[in-house]
Design a protein around this motif. Structure first.
Motif, PDB file in Angstrom:
ATOM      1  N   HIS A  82      29.825  64.582 -27.462  1.00 50.12           N
ATOM      2  CA  HIS A  82      29.195  64.889 -28.733  1.00 50.12           C
ATOM      3  C   HIS A  82      27.952  65.759 -28.553  1.00 50.12           C
ATOM      4  O   HIS A  82      27.349  65.815 -27.479  1.00 50.12           O
ATOM      5  CB  HIS A  82      28.799  63.599 -29.456  1.00 50.12           C
ATOM      6  CG  HIS A  82      29.980  62.840 -29.968  1.00 50.12           C
ATOM      7  ND1 HIS A  82      30.854  63.351 -30.895  1.00 50.12           N
ATOM      8  CD2 HIS A  82      30.449  61.596 -29.675  1.00 50.12           C
ATOM      9  CE1 HIS A  82      31.802  62.466 -31.150  1.00 50.12           C
ATOM     10  NE2 HIS A  82      31.576  61.396 -30.411  1.00 50.12           N
ATOM     11  N   LEU A  83      27.575  66.389 -29.637  1.00 51.70           N
ATOM     12  CA  LEU A  83      26.338  67.151 -29.693  1.00 51.70           C
ATOM     13  C   LEU A  83      25.193  66.146 -29.838  1.00 51.70           C
ATOM     14  O   LEU A  83      24.952  65.612 -30.910  1.00 51.70           O
ATOM     15  CB  LEU A  83      26.355  68.099 -30.884  1.00 51.70           C
ATOM     16  CG  LEU A  83      25.092  68.934 -31.082  1.00 51.70           C
ATOM     17  CD1 LEU A  83      25.010  70.036 -30.053  1.00 51.70           C
ATOM     18  CD2 LEU A  83      25.045  69.508 -32.483  1.00 51.70           C
ATOM     19  N   HIS A  84      24.492  65.895 -28.749  1.00 51.50           N
ATOM     20  CA  HIS A  84      23.406  64.919 -28.766  1.00 51.50           C
ATOM     21  C   HIS A  84      22.037  65.601 -28.792  1.00 51.50           C
ATOM     22  O   HIS A  84      20.997  64.938 -28.767  1.00 51.50           O
ATOM     23  CB  HIS A  84      23.519  64.007 -27.530  1.00 51.50           C
ATOM     24  CG  HIS A  84      22.747  62.740 -27.636  1.00 51.50           C
ATOM     25  ND1 HIS A  84      21.722  62.401 -26.772  1.00 51.50           N
ATOM     26  CD2 HIS A  84      22.832  61.706 -28.517  1.00 51.50           C
ATOM     27  CE1 HIS A  84      21.224  61.229 -27.104  1.00 51.50           C
ATOM     28  NE2 HIS A  84      21.872  60.788 -28.158  1.00 51.50           N
ATOM     29  N   ARG A  85      22.033  66.928 -28.876  1.00 56.62           N
ATOM     30  CA  ARG A  85      20.779  67.668 -28.878  1.00 56.62           C
ATOM     31  C   ARG A  85      20.042  67.495 -30.208  1.00 56.62           C
ATOM     32  O   ARG A  85      20.667  67.266 -31.243  1.00 56.62           O
ATOM     33  CB  ARG A  85      21.051  69.152 -28.626  1.00 56.62           C
ATOM     34  CG  ARG A  85      21.631  69.400 -27.245  1.00 56.62           C
ATOM     35  CD  ARG A  85      22.138  70.815 -27.065  1.00 56.62           C
ATOM     36  NE  ARG A  85      22.742  70.957 -25.739  1.00 56.62           N
ATOM     37  CZ  ARG A  85      23.789  71.698 -25.451  1.00 56.62           C
ATOM     38  NH1 ARG A  85      24.384  72.401 -26.412  1.00 56.62           N
ATOM     39  NH2 ARG A  85      24.269  71.765 -24.229  1.00 56.62           N
ATOM     40  N   LYS A  86      18.717  67.632 -30.142  1.00 58.82           N
ATOM     41  CA  LYS A  86      17.885  67.572 -31.338  1.00 58.82           C
ATOM     42  C   LYS A  86      16.933  68.763 -31.291  1.00 58.82           C
ATOM     43  O   LYS A  86      15.919  68.749 -30.577  1.00 58.82           O
ATOM     44  CB  LYS A  86      17.084  66.265 -31.396  1.00 58.82           C
ATOM     45  CG  LYS A  86      17.959  64.992 -31.374  1.00 58.82           C
ATOM     46  CD  LYS A  86      17.892  64.337 -30.033  1.00 58.82           C
ATOM     47  CE  LYS A  86      18.464  62.934 -29.994  1.00 58.82           C
ATOM     48  NZ  LYS A  86      19.868  62.786 -30.188  1.00 58.82           N
ATOM     49  N   LEU A  87      17.250  69.786 -32.057  1.00 54.74           N
ATOM     50  CA  LEU A  87      16.470  71.026 -32.031  1.00 54.74           C
ATOM     51  C   LEU A  87      16.201  71.519 -33.449  1.00 54.74           C
ATOM     52  O   LEU A  87      17.073  71.435 -34.315  1.00 54.74           O
ATOM     53  CB  LEU A  87      17.223  72.129 -31.278  1.00 54.74           C
ATOM     54  CG  LEU A  87      17.413  71.991 -29.770  1.00 54.74           C
ATOM     55  CD1 LEU A  87      18.321  73.106 -29.254  1.00 54.74           C
ATOM     56  CD2 LEU A  87      16.070  72.029 -29.049  1.00 54.74           C
ATOM     57  N   VAL A  88      15.002  72.033 -33.664  1.00 52.36           N
ATOM     58  CA  VAL A  88      14.672  72.773 -34.883  1.00 52.36           C
ATOM     59  C   VAL A  88      13.897  74.001 -34.452  1.00 52.36           C
ATOM     60  O   VAL A  88      12.950  73.892 -33.669  1.00 52.36           O
ATOM     61  CB  VAL A  88      13.825  71.938 -35.874  1.00 52.36           C
ATOM     62  CG1 VAL A  88      13.521  72.756 -37.122  1.00 52.36           C
ATOM     63  CG2 VAL A  88      14.532  70.645 -36.250  1.00 52.36           C
ATOM     64  N   ILE A  89      14.305  75.165 -34.957  1.00 51.27           N
ATOM     65  CA  ILE A  89      13.585  76.403 -34.640  1.00 51.27           C
ATOM     66  C   ILE A  89      13.293  77.117 -35.962  1.00 51.27           C
ATOM     67  O   ILE A  89      14.212  77.376 -36.748  1.00 51.27           O
ATOM     68  CB  ILE A  89      14.385  77.331 -33.711  1.00 51.27           C
ATOM     69  CG1 ILE A  89      14.848  76.561 -32.466  1.00 51.27           C
ATOM     70  CG2 ILE A  89      13.520  78.510 -33.285  1.00 51.27           C
ATOM     71  CD1 ILE A  89      16.254  76.010 -32.561  1.00 51.27           C
ATOM     72  N   ILE A  90      12.033  77.435 -36.188  1.00 52.80           N
ATOM     73  CA  ILE A  90      11.595  78.021 -37.455  1.00 52.80           C
ATOM     74  C   ILE A  90      10.940  79.372 -37.194  1.00 52.80           C
ATOM     75  O   ILE A  90      10.003  79.480 -36.375  1.00 52.80           O
ATOM     76  CB  ILE A  90      10.610  77.073 -38.173  1.00 52.80           C
ATOM     77  CG1 ILE A  90      11.301  75.741 -38.496  1.00 52.80           C
ATOM     78  CG2 ILE A  90      10.063  77.717 -39.452  1.00 52.80           C
ATOM     79  CD1 ILE A  90      10.365  74.674 -39.023  1.00 52.80           C
ATOM     80  N   ASP A  91      11.457  80.389 -37.859  1.00 54.38           N
ATOM     81  CA  ASP A  91      10.895  81.756 -37.780  1.00 54.38           C
ATOM     82  C   ASP A  91      10.795  82.266 -36.351  1.00 54.38           C
ATOM     83  O   ASP A  91       9.883  83.059 -36.025  1.00 54.38           O
ATOM     84  CB  ASP A  91       9.515  81.809 -38.446  1.00 54.38           C
ATOM     85  CG  ASP A  91       9.589  81.620 -39.957  1.00 54.38           C
ATOM     86  OD1 ASP A  91      10.686  81.786 -40.517  1.00 54.38           O
ATOM     87  OD2 ASP A  91       8.555  81.286 -40.565  1.00 54.38           O
ATOM     88  N   ASN A  92      11.687  81.823 -35.479  1.00 55.98           N
ATOM     89  CA  ASN A  92      11.740  82.263 -34.077  1.00 55.98           C
ATOM     90  C   ASN A  92      10.473  81.916 -33.296  1.00 55.98           C
ATOM     91  O   ASN A  92      10.319  82.347 -32.155  1.00 55.98           O
ATOM     92  CB  ASN A  92      11.945  83.788 -33.967  1.00 55.98           C
ATOM     93  CG  ASN A  92      13.006  84.319 -34.898  1.00 55.98           C
ATOM     94  OD1 ASN A  92      12.773  85.295 -35.601  1.00 55.98           O
ATOM     95  ND2 ASN A  92      14.160  83.698 -34.935  1.00 55.98           N
ATOM     96  N   GLN A  93       9.577  81.128 -33.859  1.00 56.31           N
ATOM     97  CA  GLN A  93       8.273  80.892 -33.245  1.00 56.31           C
ATOM     98  C   GLN A  93       7.967  79.420 -33.008  1.00 56.31           C
ATOM     99  O   GLN A  93       7.295  79.072 -32.044  1.00 56.31           O
ATOM    100  CB  GLN A  93       7.160  81.487 -34.123  1.00 56.31           C
ATOM    101  CG  GLN A  93       7.256  82.980 -34.319  1.00 56.31           C
ATOM    102  CD  GLN A  93       6.220  83.487 -35.304  1.00 56.31           C
ATOM    103  OE1 GLN A  93       5.502  82.699 -35.924  1.00 56.31           O
ATOM    104  NE2 GLN A  93       6.137  84.795 -35.462  1.00 56.31           N
TER     105      GLN A  93
END
Length: 498
Positions: free
Chosen positions: A229-240
């Motif tokens: 399963h996809l167990h990753r936890k990522l958030v990326i906002i405005d490439n920054q």
């Protein structure tokens, strides 16, 4: 008059034949896929001793990803590696890794390992904020979503249709409505109960949402599979701005669960070039899943143009590598980095994990470190979220305690943090637990950091948690009932597939 021909001898022969057929099918089922030896024998045991029931269990927990899925993932990663990572790899080698003389040889070794084993580039100009409380984390995350101007990319194992999930979703809908490009990638099994229609309004406003690999976005049926399963936890906002760590999106992560009470986790907010590498990780996972959902793929050409390696040495900036691992490759990037940290520890190594089911290499590294005088401390929960897995955790906790490792159970709720800190400047925060599933069965991502201030902060957080924890002793385990000990030993037999 009808004469019965089903004598006991015939019935016995039929049972024997069926059992032999079951064993033959078990051997064929297990050996047709590449597995490590421990997993192979564990599945042979289950499939042979539990006819029919074993195959049902295998359907949910043993089936591997299809060759098409694996090929798709590898092809997507190879494309970005050829286009981006190799070029940046050459650029990085023009510089002395961690050129500051204050950086110790241990950090250099770990950087080289992650670079050579996982193509994990070292970025320097990162500002980092640590979160250990879900309410504070999601307040900040929603604030950043509300301030987003161009793009928001979210990738979580769990995105529940509950109070917190709807709060985050509404913020994403508002962002999409003002023209921000929003993409949501989630694991269908980890988000069980969240229907595809949950994201319909987001789609109507121009955003996109899809499950990772397992199903197409418009289907309600989820392929039954407990692993991969996809167990990753990522958030990326405005490439920054990037978020990485252990929190998922759900009410239990903000202390709204009667069962778990206070939820203790660890997450990082990163501003800098490492956020771009998180976004490339997201893009590879997103594009892999588009093969089934037929959504538009995500081109990162603009990210490649933006990325220019800058070697900066300032105390407030955190050198960082984004390391990922999964069943699509045999590099075991995160596990090998864990091994390196433990094996090279000189003074201490502190680990927090909700699941303690380590492979032999990690287990031996922990014991060797402890017997070599290193202060090895591991913190686990005081309660199970998965009873069977927790009994295996107890087994390994007892084993490690008997060999000189200090193991604590966290008593103030449930600890879900996946952290490791060691020495003057080495730490890791991410999604990977200390268990077989995180080492090789699920898709994980961790941030490995090289900064004295951050390492000190994480060390102090661990020491503060110790005040609300109980040291497990040999006497503690000896007092447990025979039935509990049996469950621990039995769970341990199946640990390679938990």
């Amino acid at each position: 008059m009808t004469v019965s021909i089903l004598t006991w001898d015939i019935i016995r022969r039929i049972i024997e034949i069926l059992w032999l057929i079951n064993v033959g099918l078990a051997i064929w089922t297990v050996f047709r896929s590449h597995r490590d030896i421990a997993s192979t024998w564990a599945w042979l045991l289950i499939l042979s001793l539990l006819p029919y029931i074993g195959f049902i269990l295998y359907l949910f927990t043993g089936r591997q990803l299809s060759h098409d899925d694996i090929f798709s993932i590898k092809a997507e990663q190879q494309k970005f590696r050829d286009q981006f990572l190799n070029e940046q790899n050459k650029l990085l080698k023009l510089h002395d890794l961690l050129p500051n003389k204050d950086q110790n040889p241990r950090a250099r070794r770990l950087v080289e390992l992650n670079l050579n084993n996982d193509d994990a580039l070292l970025t320097f100009n990162n500002e980092v904020e640590t979160f250990i409380d879900g309410k504070v984390l999601f307040k900040n995350l929603i604030k950043n979503i509300d301030q987003a101007k161009s793009s928001i990319n979210i990738e979580f194992y769990t995105f529940y249709d509950d109070q917190l999930g709807n709060q985050v979703l509404k913020a994403l809908e508002k962002a999409a409505n003002r023209g921000v490009k929003v993409r949501v990638l989630y694991d269908a099994s980890g988000s069980r109960g969240t229907k595809p229609s949950f994201f319909n309004k987001l789609r109507q406003l121009g955003g996109n949402a899809q499950p990772f690999i397992s199903t197409a976005g418009n289907r309600f049926f989820t392929t039954p599979r407990a692993n991969y399963h996809l167990h990753r936890k990522l958030v990326i906002i405005d490439n920054q701005i990037g978020y990485i760590g252990g929190f998922n999106i759900g009410d239990q992560y903000v202390d709204r669960s009667k069962k778990f009470g206070h939820w203790r986790d660890t997450h990082l907010r990163v501003t800098g070039q490492a956020a771009l590498l998180m976004e490339i990780r997201f893009a590879m996972d997103w594009n892999t899943s588009c093969r089934k959902s037929h959504l538009p793929t995500y081109s990162v050409d603009n990210l490649i143009e933006k990325f220019r390696l800058k070697v900066v040495q300032e105390k407030n900036l955190v050198p960082m590598q984004i390391v990922s691992s999964g069943p699509d490759n045999s590099n075991f990037g995160i596990r090998r980095a864990y091994e390196e940290i433990i094996a090279q520890a000189q003074n201490y190594v502190y680990i927090q994990t909700p699941y303690l089911i380590p492979g032999d290499s990690i287990l031996e590294a922990l014991i060797i470190a402890a017997k070599s005088g290193v202060d090895v401390r591991i913190m686990i929960p005081s309660m199970p979220d998965h009873a069977f897995v927790y009994r295996a955790t107890e087994y390994y906790a007892k084993y490690l305690v008997n060999h000189g490792v200090k193991v604590y159970k966290y008593d103030n709720g449930f600890i879900h943090a996946k952290t490791i800190v060691s020495g003057s400047n080495i730490a890791s925060v991410g999604s990977a637990n200390q268990d077989f599933r995180s080492y090789q069965l699920n898709f994980e991502v961790n941030a490995f950091t090289y900064n004295p201030a951050l390492a000190t902060e994480l060390k102090e957080i661990f020491e503060k948690d110790l005040k609300e924890s109980t040291l497990l002793t040999k006497q503690y385990f000896n007092k447990q009932s025979h039935w509990r000990k049996f469950k621990q030993y039995f769970s341990r037999l199946l640990s390679p597939i938990l």
